[in-house]
Design an enzyme around this catalytic site. Sequence first.
Site, PDB file in Angstrom:
ATOM      1  N   ARG A 144      52.931  32.595 -29.964  1.00 40.90           N
ATOM      2  CA  ARG A 144      53.862  33.331 -29.103  1.00 40.90           C
ATOM      3  C   ARG A 144      54.960  32.450 -28.544  1.00 40.90           C
ATOM      4  O   ARG A 144      56.073  32.917 -28.312  1.00 40.90           O
ATOM      5  CB  ARG A 144      53.097  33.945 -27.926  1.00 40.90           C
ATOM      6  CG  ARG A 144      52.131  35.005 -28.370  1.00 40.90           C
ATOM      7  CD  ARG A 144      51.529  35.643 -27.187  1.00 40.90           C
ATOM      8  NE  ARG A 144      52.355  36.758 -26.784  1.00 40.90           N
ATOM      9  CZ  ARG A 144      51.897  37.803 -26.133  1.00 40.90           C
ATOM     10  NH1 ARG A 144      50.637  37.853 -25.776  1.00 40.90           N
ATOM     11  NH2 ARG A 144      52.685  38.795 -25.802  1.00 40.90           N
ATOM     12  N   HIS A 169      31.421  25.782 -38.215  1.00 41.99           N
ATOM     13  CA  HIS A 169      31.783  24.385 -38.504  1.00 41.99           C
ATOM     14  C   HIS A 169      30.554  23.514 -38.777  1.00 41.99           C
ATOM     15  O   HIS A 169      30.666  22.447 -39.360  1.00 41.99           O
ATOM     16  CB  HIS A 169      32.673  23.798 -37.398  1.00 41.99           C
ATOM     17  CG  HIS A 169      31.957  23.351 -36.167  1.00 41.99           C
ATOM     18  ND1 HIS A 169      31.535  24.207 -35.189  1.00 41.99           N
ATOM     19  CD2 HIS A 169      31.566  22.117 -35.762  1.00 41.99           C
ATOM     20  CE1 HIS A 169      30.938  23.526 -34.240  1.00 41.99           C
ATOM     21  NE2 HIS A 169      30.936  22.251 -34.543  1.00 41.99           N
ATOM     22  N   LYS A 188      29.650  19.995 -41.691  1.00 39.47           N
ATOM     23  CA  LYS A 188      29.204  18.648 -41.317  1.00 39.47           C
ATOM     24  C   LYS A 188      28.550  17.986 -42.521  1.00 39.47           C
ATOM     25  O   LYS A 188      27.718  18.595 -43.192  1.00 39.47           O
ATOM     26  CB  LYS A 188      28.201  18.715 -40.159  1.00 39.47           C
ATOM     27  CG  LYS A 188      28.852  19.053 -38.820  1.00 39.47           C
ATOM     28  CD  LYS A 188      27.806  19.063 -37.724  1.00 39.47           C
ATOM     29  CE  LYS A 188      28.375  19.636 -36.441  1.00 39.47           C
ATOM     30  NZ  LYS A 188      28.891  18.648 -35.539  1.00 39.47           N
ATOM     31  N   ASP A 190      26.353  31.773 -28.600  1.00 47.18           N
ATOM     32  CA  ASP A 190      27.251  30.657 -28.883  1.00 47.18           C
ATOM     33  C   ASP A 190      26.681  29.706 -29.936  1.00 47.18           C
ATOM     34  O   ASP A 190      27.433  29.135 -30.726  1.00 47.18           O
ATOM     35  CB  ASP A 190      27.509  29.879 -27.571  1.00 47.18           C
ATOM     36  CG  ASP A 190      28.533  28.762 -27.740  1.00 47.18           C
ATOM     37  OD1 ASP A 190      29.630  29.051 -28.243  1.00 47.18           O
ATOM     38  OD2 ASP A 190      28.241  27.607 -27.359  1.00 47.18           O
ATOM     39  N   HIS A 220      25.096  28.548 -35.516  1.00 50.68           N
ATOM     40  CA  HIS A 220      24.789  27.189 -35.973  1.00 50.68           C
ATOM     41  C   HIS A 220      23.296  26.975 -36.251  1.00 50.68           C
ATOM     42  O   HIS A 220      22.921  26.466 -37.304  1.00 50.68           O
ATOM     43  CB  HIS A 220      25.245  26.145 -34.943  1.00 50.68           C
ATOM     44  CG  HIS A 220      26.697  26.254 -34.561  1.00 50.68           C
ATOM     45  ND1 HIS A 220      27.670  26.646 -35.441  1.00 50.68           N
ATOM     46  CD2 HIS A 220      27.341  26.019 -33.392  1.00 50.68           C
ATOM     47  CE1 HIS A 220      28.849  26.643 -34.833  1.00 50.68           C
ATOM     48  NE2 HIS A 220      28.671  26.273 -33.595  1.00 50.68           N
TER      49      HIS A 220
HETATM   50  C1  BG6 Z   1      30.642  25.288 -30.737  1.00 51.90           C
HETATM   51  C2  BG6 Z   1      30.134  25.895 -29.474  1.00 51.90           C
HETATM   52  O1  BG6 Z   1      30.637  26.240 -31.782  1.00 51.90           O
HETATM   53  O2  BG6 Z   1      29.815  24.179 -31.108  1.00 51.90           O
HETATM   54  C3  BG6 Z   1      30.103  24.854 -28.372  1.00 51.90           C
HETATM   55  O3  BG6 Z   1      30.963  26.986 -29.096  1.00 51.90           O
HETATM   56  C4  BG6 Z   1      29.309  23.638 -28.790  1.00 51.90           C
HETATM   57  O4  BG6 Z   1      29.561  25.408 -27.170  1.00 51.90           O
HETATM   58  C5  BG6 Z   1      29.798  23.136 -30.151  1.00 51.90           C
HETATM   59  O5  BG6 Z   1      29.469  22.645 -27.807  1.00 51.90           O
HETATM   60  C6  BG6 Z   1      28.901  22.043 -30.675  1.00 51.90           C
HETATM   61  O6  BG6 Z   1      29.469  21.474 -31.831  1.00 51.90           O
HETATM   62  P1  BG6 Z   1      29.221  19.950 -32.227  1.00 51.90           P
HETATM   63  O7  BG6 Z   1      29.989  19.808 -33.502  1.00 51.90           O
HETATM   64  O8  BG6 Z   1      29.766  19.122 -31.098  1.00 51.90           O
HETATM   65  O9  BG6 Z   1      27.747  19.789 -32.382  1.00 51.90           O
END
Ligand code: BG6
Length: 482
Positions: A51, A177, A181, A234, A239
């Site tokens: 924006r 993500h 890793k 979260d 994850h």
């Molecule tokens: C994120 C979460 O997806 O992953 C965060 O929203 C968390 O709350 C983070 O801290 C942890 O990722 P990493 O790569 O630091 O283990």
Amino acid sequence: MVSRVIPVQPFDLVIFGGTGDLARRKILPGLFRRFCAGQMPEKARVIGAARADMDTAGYRAVVRDAIIEFSDETPDDASLGKFLEHLEYVPIDARGETGWRELAKLVRADVVRAFYFSVGPSLFADLAERLNQHGLTDEDSRIVVEKPFGRDLDSAKSLNRDLAAFFHEKQIYRIDHYLGKETVQNLMAVRFGNMLFEPLWNSQYVDHIQITVAETVGVGGRGEYYDKSGAMRDMVQNHLMQLLCLIAMEPPSKFEPDAVRDEKLKVIRALDEVEPHHIVRGQYEASEKGKAFRDEVGDSRSRTESYVALKVGISNWRWAGTPFYLRTGKRLKARSSEITVVFKELNHSIFGDGGEHRNVLSIRLQPNEGITLGVTIKEPGLGGMRLIDVPLDMSFADALGDEGVDQTDAYERLIMDVIRGNQTLFMRGDEVEAAWAWTDPIIRGWEARGDVPKPYECASEGPGDAVQMLARDRRVWRKVSP
Ligand code: BG6
């Protein structure tokens, strides 16, 4: 470290939310590192779209500052200058008309086109529609979406529907993500690249498996988002679920996107419903080491969990009877992500030693990546056959030399996979929905019962109830240690 740079096609990568936190912290520094590694083709372009009313020169200055701020090493000025030449900027309104014509003129038709939705999910549908309406995409274009992908099954389904109205599944890259890793991918290499483990990888030999993702950070500036989300949404739904899938899935026939994702989906679909007494929720309290969760999120009555531990069962031939214990939390004693496979005791000991000896395989994801295998040996010296357990310790840094631990950030790898058109490390729509279908009843149960999380001290190992949950099964958690 022997990194191989796989050449990619020239591309136009449009980052919606190009001035936002994720773009500045992760996406743009990651692209810069790929540029320095020589993976960004001469004709590649990154187009920031947001924006904020600024021009390309203004955007390049913003990105320069971000890369300097968020890179581990001070970036080389000449390389940074050259990288910035690949950047353009278009002010855009996701819901209005501003900027779309300009963007359509800028994006080239003869290169890979990728659109990164680094914005809240409430804008996904608008962006997908506008891209289509302005003729910015074709069958080969890709979109990248971030978590949270919904907050329950219904919202995830509706996001999937919104995207499916304009894109095929093979064009949609849902990021988790953790899958980017290095060490998480190594889980697959360890399991399926060695003869040693797979024959023992089942309920006949494995007593239980622990998955821990412990963080020392609190919710920090993300209080508003986190208070509506909690550790279950979260971290666990995405994850930890991905880690569980990789550790529990059947060997895919090939290391190819759908072969891997089909196997992960089968694991999620085989998860048992979790009984309320197999879950412990926690929330950190104030201590001299930090503020209380409730103060950080600004709600003195918040019932959101910053910690959760669960006992999970998988009803399939391989795992029936072997529990998986999952836990994750913020403001714990150490930052440590680890998967531990605890094997069963011998069914008969010829030594009559009386002690309890088990093999324990521990795969350390971060930090200090490595593998430890606990083996039983004879205690050295005279005095009879006395047994002790010792760790066979392999830190990847030791085994592979100084450069042994790959420093590639998850985002770097994932963005290049988008350009290469490789979906192996991305979540498929049905996987995300299955994960929510399992998560939803747990969260609804808490809401219905008015469940209040157990307090735990900052810098501790979490609430005592989690220790008791394992003690009832005559088991103990691994120590949370750095
Ligand atoms: C994120 C979460 O997806 O992953 C965060 O929203 C968390 O709350 C983070 O801290 C942890 O990722 P990493 O790569 O630091 O283990």
